[in-house]
Design an enzyme around this catalytic site. Sequence first.
Site, PDB file in Angstrom:
ATOM      1  N   VAL A   6       0.867  -1.171   0.000  1.00  0.00           N
ATOM      2  CA  VAL A   6       0.000   0.000   0.000  1.00  0.00           C
ATOM      3  C   VAL A   6       0.907   1.225   0.000  1.00  0.00           C
ATOM      4  O   VAL A   6       2.011   1.196   0.563  1.00  0.00           O
ATOM      5  CB  VAL A   6      -0.944   0.006   1.232  1.00  0.00           C
ATOM      6  N   LYS A  16       5.818   3.546   0.356  1.00  0.00           N
ATOM      7  CA  LYS A  16       5.331   2.255  -0.116  1.00  0.00           C
ATOM      8  C   LYS A  16       5.593   1.230   0.981  1.00  0.00           C
ATOM      9  O   LYS A  16       6.738   1.003   1.367  1.00  0.00           O
ATOM     10  CB  LYS A  16       6.048   1.851  -1.400  1.00  0.00           C
ATOM     11  N   ASP A  72       7.701  -1.174 -17.613  1.00  0.00           N
ATOM     12  CA  ASP A  72       6.289  -0.945 -17.282  1.00  0.00           C
ATOM     13  C   ASP A  72       5.930   0.523 -17.496  1.00  0.00           C
ATOM     14  O   ASP A  72       5.249   1.136 -16.675  1.00  0.00           O
ATOM     15  CB  ASP A  72       5.998  -1.363 -15.847  1.00  0.00           C
TER      16      ASP A  72
END
Length: 248
Positions: free
Chosen positions: A30, A46, A139
Amino acid sequence: MGDRERISKTAIRVGFYDIERTIGKGNFAVVKLARHRITKTEVAIKIIDKTQLDAGNLQKVYREVDIMKRLDHPHIIKLYQVMETKNMIYLVSEYASQGEIFDYIARYGRMTEETARRTFWQILSAVEYCHSRNIVHRDLKAENLLLDTNNNIKIADFGFSNYFTANGHLSTWCGSPPYAAPEVFEGKKYIGPEIDIWSLGVVLYVLVCGALPFDGCSLQALRDRVLSGRFRIPYFMSSGKFYVNTIF
């Protein structure tokens, strides 16, 4: 307060940082907005639950940390601090207050070509910096391109990143299908920087068109479109000559 409690909604402090709210969620992590108790600097933390990760995924987390420690570029999210306990890992990084390019386009629509040119140049400079250090992101997508208070780009989320060699190939399927290169769909080994370059092309299209160039009702339909190279060039776009002369 125990480690598991710290990742829950009731978490109020990590080190010298006071937690304010959740700004992102993943399968095993999260992301929280937090503020330093003394300097009042806003950061993103994080929080990763190691107990939910197998050995392979834990190794990927450590690789992400190692890569981020090596990166220092104005258009890449800066990792400030790493804290680790028996069960948790806390990655304290720069906070990009204006959020994702994805949300920007959803809110305001496609960018003008002038704005897209400036934005894309910043993205390109950051990716070139990574490649010059033998790091591939894998990504690149609108959701991982953040904006700071001055609407400058900050590339985020190096969870799929890896090192590459000049003549080496990678094979892991990574990233988001609409941004994936043909060789990834075909299950072939690939040269790391080349799939980043493909994703950059998709990102540029998204910036100036406000939509994805390749889409489909299923993964197979999307794969067919990518492999055939079929995409629409909207009437409002300038000619290819414009982009060659002004961006590259």
